[in-house]
Design a protein around this motif. Structure first.
Motif, mmCIF file in Angstrom:
data_model
loop_
_atom_site.group_PDB
_atom_site.id
_atom_site.type_symbol
_atom_site.label_atom_id
_atom_site.label_comp_id
_atom_site.label_asym_id
_atom_site.label_seq_id
_atom_site.Cartn_x
_atom_site.Cartn_y
_atom_site.Cartn_z
ATOM 1 N N GLY A 1 30.395 87.706 -18.011
ATOM 2 C CA GLY A 1 29.734 88.701 -18.847
ATOM 3 C C GLY A 1 29.629 90.045 -18.157
ATOM 4 N N ASP A 2 29.369 91.087 -18.937
ATOM 5 C CA ASP A 2 29.152 92.431 -18.390
ATOM 6 C C ASP A 2 28.284 93.210 -19.364
ATOM 7 O OD1 ASP A 2 30.784 93.781 -20.406
ATOM 8 O OD2 ASP A 2 32.532 93.000 -19.337
ATOM 9 N N PRO A 3 27.772 94.385 -18.966
ATOM 10 C CA PRO A 3 26.891 95.159 -19.852
ATOM 11 C C PRO A 3 27.632 95.844 -20.995
ATOM 12 C CG PRO A 3 26.605 95.790 -17.537
ATOM 13 C CD PRO A 3 27.856 94.989 -17.626
ATOM 14 N N GLY A 4 28.969 95.756 -20.999
ATOM 15 C CA GLY A 4 29.772 96.411 -22.018
ATOM 16 C C GLY A 4 30.122 95.480 -23.169
ATOM 17 N N PRO A 5 31.413 95.309 -23.449
ATOM 18 C CA PRO A 5 31.842 94.496 -24.594
ATOM 19 C C PRO A 5 31.419 93.032 -24.501
ATOM 20 C CG PRO A 5 33.635 95.875 -23.797
ATOM 21 C CD PRO A 5 32.554 95.969 -22.783
ATOM 22 N N ARG A 6 31.252 92.525 -23.285
ATOM 23 C CA ARG A 6 30.901 91.118 -23.125
ATOM 24 C C ARG A 6 29.422 90.921 -22.817
ATOM 25 N NH1 ARG A 6 35.848 89.313 -19.214
ATOM 26 N NH2 ARG A 6 35.125 91.202 -18.155
ATOM 27 N N VAL A 7 28.599 91.871 -23.267
ATOM 28 C CA VAL A 7 27.160 91.740 -23.050
ATOM 29 C C VAL A 7 26.608 90.520 -23.797
ATOM 30 C CG1 VAL A 7 26.465 93.202 -24.992
ATOM 31 C CG2 VAL A 7 24.984 93.013 -22.967
ATOM 32 N N TRP A 8 27.307 90.111 -24.877
ATOM 33 C CA TRP A 8 26.862 88.936 -25.625
ATOM 34 C C TRP A 8 26.851 87.692 -24.747
ATOM 35 C CZ3 TRP A 8 29.917 84.630 -26.051
ATOM 36 C CH2 TRP A 8 31.281 84.783 -25.766
ATOM 37 N N MET A 9 27.733 87.665 -23.740
ATOM 38 C CA MET A 9 27.774 86.513 -22.846
ATOM 39 C C MET A 9 26.515 86.451 -21.995
ATOM 40 S SD MET A 9 31.809 86.684 -21.736
ATOM 41 C CE MET A 9 31.909 84.991 -21.133
ATOM 42 N N LEU A 10 26.025 87.607 -21.575
ATOM 43 C CA LEU A 10 24.782 87.643 -20.804
ATOM 44 C C LEU A 10 23.615 87.182 -21.668
ATOM 45 C CD1 LEU A 10 25.236 91.065 -18.953
ATOM 46 C CD2 LEU A 10 25.851 88.773 -18.152
ATOM 47 N N TRP A 11 23.574 87.692 -22.915
ATOM 48 C CA TRP A 11 22.512 87.283 -23.832
ATOM 49 C C TRP A 11 22.569 85.781 -24.096
ATOM 50 C CZ3 TRP A 11 18.042 88.840 -25.291
ATOM 51 C CH2 TRP A 11 17.732 90.198 -25.351
ATOM 52 N N ALA A 12 23.774 85.278 -24.305
ATOM 53 C CA ALA A 12 23.920 83.842 -24.567
ATOM 54 C C ALA A 12 23.431 83.021 -23.379
ATOM 55 C CB ALA A 12 25.386 83.516 -24.880
ATOM 56 N N GLY A 13 23.764 83.468 -22.164
ATOM 57 C CA GLY A 13 23.319 82.762 -20.975
ATOM 58 C C GLY A 13 21.807 82.738 -20.847
ATOM 59 N N ILE A 14 21.169 83.853 -21.244
ATOM 60 C CA ILE A 14 19.706 83.928 -21.164
ATOM 61 C C ILE A 14 19.049 83.026 -22.196
ATOM 62 C CG2 ILE A 14 17.711 85.439 -21.547
ATOM 63 C CD1 ILE A 14 19.396 87.716 -20.291
ATOM 64 N N VAL A 15 19.501 83.122 -23.457
ATOM 65 C CA VAL A 15 18.821 82.370 -24.517
ATOM 66 C C VAL A 15 19.148 80.876 -24.473
ATOM 67 C CG1 VAL A 15 18.701 84.379 -26.022
ATOM 68 C CG2 VAL A 15 20.633 82.813 -26.219
ATOM 69 N N MET A 16 20.116 80.493 -23.643
ATOM 70 C CA MET A 16 20.384 79.068 -23.457
ATOM 71 C C MET A 16 19.305 78.388 -22.614
ATOM 72 S SD MET A 16 24.500 78.744 -22.894
ATOM 73 C CE MET A 16 24.383 76.962 -22.733
ATOM 74 N N HIS A 17 18.337 79.170 -22.141
ATOM 75 C CA HIS A 17 17.296 78.593 -21.292
ATOM 76 C C HIS A 17 16.555 77.469 -22.003
ATOM 77 C CE1 HIS A 17 14.556 78.441 -17.909
ATOM 78 N NE2 HIS A 17 13.531 78.475 -18.749
ATOM 79 N N GLY A 18 16.382 77.594 -23.324
ATOM 80 C CA GLY A 18 15.690 76.544 -24.054
ATOM 81 C C GLY A 18 16.402 75.212 -23.928
ATOM 82 N N ILE A 19 17.734 75.222 -24.097
ATOM 83 C CA ILE A 19 18.507 73.987 -23.951
ATOM 84 C C ILE A 19 18.517 73.547 -22.493
ATOM 85 C CG2 ILE A 19 20.778 72.929 -24.246
ATOM 86 C CD1 ILE A 19 21.285 74.896 -26.506
ATOM 87 N N CYS A 20 18.736 74.501 -21.592
ATOM 88 C CA CYS A 20 18.799 74.176 -20.163
ATOM 89 C C CYS A 20 17.527 73.476 -19.695
ATOM 90 C CB CYS A 20 19.000 75.460 -19.346
ATOM 91 S SG CYS A 20 20.620 76.229 -19.533
ATOM 92 N N TYR A 21 16.388 74.046 -20.060
ATOM 93 C CA TYR A 21 15.124 73.499 -19.556
ATOM 94 C C TYR A 21 14.641 72.322 -20.390
ATOM 95 C CZ TYR A 21 10.545 72.922 -17.659
ATOM 96 O OH TYR A 21 9.443 72.366 -17.079
ATOM 97 N N ASP A 22 14.500 72.547 -21.700
ATOM 98 C CA ASP A 22 13.878 71.523 -22.540
ATOM 99 C C ASP A 22 14.681 70.238 -22.598
ATOM 100 O OD1 ASP A 22 11.940 73.354 -23.028
ATOM 101 O OD2 ASP A 22 12.641 73.913 -25.019
ATOM 102 N N PHE A 23 16.003 70.369 -22.772
ATOM 103 C CA PHE A 23 16.809 69.177 -22.975
ATOM 104 C C PHE A 23 16.896 68.320 -21.713
ATOM 105 C CE2 PHE A 23 19.440 69.620 -27.036
ATOM 106 C CZ PHE A 23 18.447 70.361 -27.662
ATOM 107 N N PHE A 24 16.737 68.917 -20.554
ATOM 108 C CA PHE A 24 16.780 68.098 -19.341
ATOM 109 C C PHE A 24 15.380 67.774 -18.832
ATOM 110 C CE2 PHE A 24 17.150 66.934 -14.920
ATOM 111 C CZ PHE A 24 18.229 66.073 -14.940
#
Length: 411
Positions: free
Chosen positions: A290-313
């Motif tokens: 990810g990067d702050p430019g065109p692939r900023v969505w990848m950074l956002w996706a990585g952040i909001v995956m915290h719910g699955i990362c934490y809760d599911f495990f």
């Protein structure tokens, strides 16, 4: 429980996690970008919480449950901790700063178990009453992140100063909480067996429980990369209001918590755990590319995956232990796994993550972040495959599928 008591306990939880979220998220950003500490030093300093987590079960089991009223002990730990945290914020050398942060963590980490204990003691039906109160802790973490991001103080010592002041305030507030005397007398059972009874330790002798415990320990090693270095990473690559954006992880955590019963019925314990571990590996890949430019969505996706990362495990793991251990051993078994994960696993992770960041650093403000994030991504994937091939527990799968689950939230 009446509304007034719910409000008082909710405020206690809000302050408890506002303090932690207030200083810890941006701690390594201040160390790396302002004090110019090495990656190794930043990782070790961030790992001070893990030592506190390892000491906490012994402190609560051997001291808090026997000799002191919970609200008074909370008050003392928070007030002393607040003073120590403020002194830490004034340091610029690694040794004095780390020493003070370590002392602070030894004060703070036991308070998480103590606030839960105090809240449970005031409830008639913890299964239904605890969730809405505990969620205020997550709200406190979110508010702290939003405030720090809005004020643009992530690379300064100000978040630590705010947390220190809030800690003293929390200490004073604890003195107004209901009297919660110790449950056990000082002449009761003492020693290690009172914290981790032999029967709880023997649970690890069963193959499925041993594999779960080992996997939990191992996954917490790459997990520490996220907690220690996400904020410095986002700031270094030019993401604005990084602390505020990172609160998206806690918001997603709340949403995922609501979905856990639905997913449990369809996936079962094993594949809930697998989903959580998969999310950790995928998150690090998203950060790597990810990067702050065109692939900023990848950074956002990585952040909001915290719910699955934490809760599911982790939340799934807590439910698994609850089903696996007898009622008399549940608290001890949960404490043992907490020791292995938040304590030992993250302790190893704090050293390893710091070493990896240092290895791929050209300076304190220039890193090869792609290589850094791919390291925990590969590690998480390897642990995932090993767990997928070795773990099976049909009895617990069946019991969980039939149980009604009461969600619990933790930042």
């Amino acid at each position: 429980m009446n509304l007034t008591m719910r409000g008082r306990l909710g405020l206690m939880m809000f302050l408890e996690y506002f303090i932690w979220g207030g200083w810890y998220v941006t701690f390594t950003t201040w160390l790396s970008h302002t004090l110019n500490f090495s990656g190794t030093q930043a990782g070790i300093a961030a790992g001070a919480t893990t030592i506190g987590a390892m000491v906490s079960p012994f402190f609560v089991g051997l001291i808090a449950d026997r000799f002191f009223a919970t609200q008074r002990l909370l008050a003392a730990l928070h007030i002393v901790g607040g003073v120590v945290l403020y002194l830490a914020s004034r340091q610029t050398g690694f040794t004095p700063l780390y020493s003070l942060v370590l002392i602070y963590c030894l004060c703070y980490m036991p308070t998480m178990a103590l606030t839960n204990s105090l809240a449970f003691r005031q409830m008639r039906d913890p299964q239904t009453e605890f969730g809405p109160i505990r969620v205020m802790g997550t709200a406190g973490w979110i508010v702290a992140g939003l405030a720090i991001g809005y004020l643009k103080i992530e690379s300064t010592a100000v978040p630590m100063e705010i947390a220190a002041a809030c800690s003293v305030l929390m200490g004073l507030y604890c003195l107004t909480l209901p009297d919660t005397p110790p449950l056990r007398h000082a002449e009761g059972q003492t020693g290690l067996a009172s914290v981790f009874p032999l029967e709880a330790v023997k649970l690890l002798g069963e193959r499925s429980m041993a594999i779960f415990a080992i996997a939990s320990f191992l996954i917490c090693i790459p997990l520490q990369f996220y907690y220690a270095f996400t904020n410095p990473f986002l700031n270094e690559i030019g993401v604005t209001n990084a602390a505020g954006k990172m609160t998206g992880g806690q918001i997603s955590e709340l949403l995922c918590m609501l979905l856990i019963p639905w997913f449990f019925r369809r996936l079962g314990v094993k594949y809930m755990l697998v989903a959580g571990m998969t999310a950790w590996a995928l998150r690090y890949v998203l950060f790597a590319y990810g990067d702050p430019g065109p692939r900023v969505w990848m950074l956002w996706a990585g952040i909001v995956m915290h719910g699955i990362c934490y809760d599911f495990f982790f939340v799934t793991g807590q439910i698994y232990i609850d089903r696996k251990a007898s009622k008399a051993l549940r608290a001890a078994a949960q404490g043992l796994i907490t020791f292995l994960t938040y304590g030992a696993g993250m302790f190893v992770g704090s050293w390893l993550s710091g070493a990896v960041v240092q290895h791929y650093s050209a300076s304190s403000s220039a890193h090869d972040w792609r290589s850094i994030w791919l390291f925990p991504a590969v590690a998480s994937a390897v642990i995932l495959v090993l767990f997928l091939l070795t773990f099976s527990d049909r009895k617990v799968e069946a019991s969980v599928a039939q149980a009604s689950l009461a969600p619990e939230t933790i930042p």
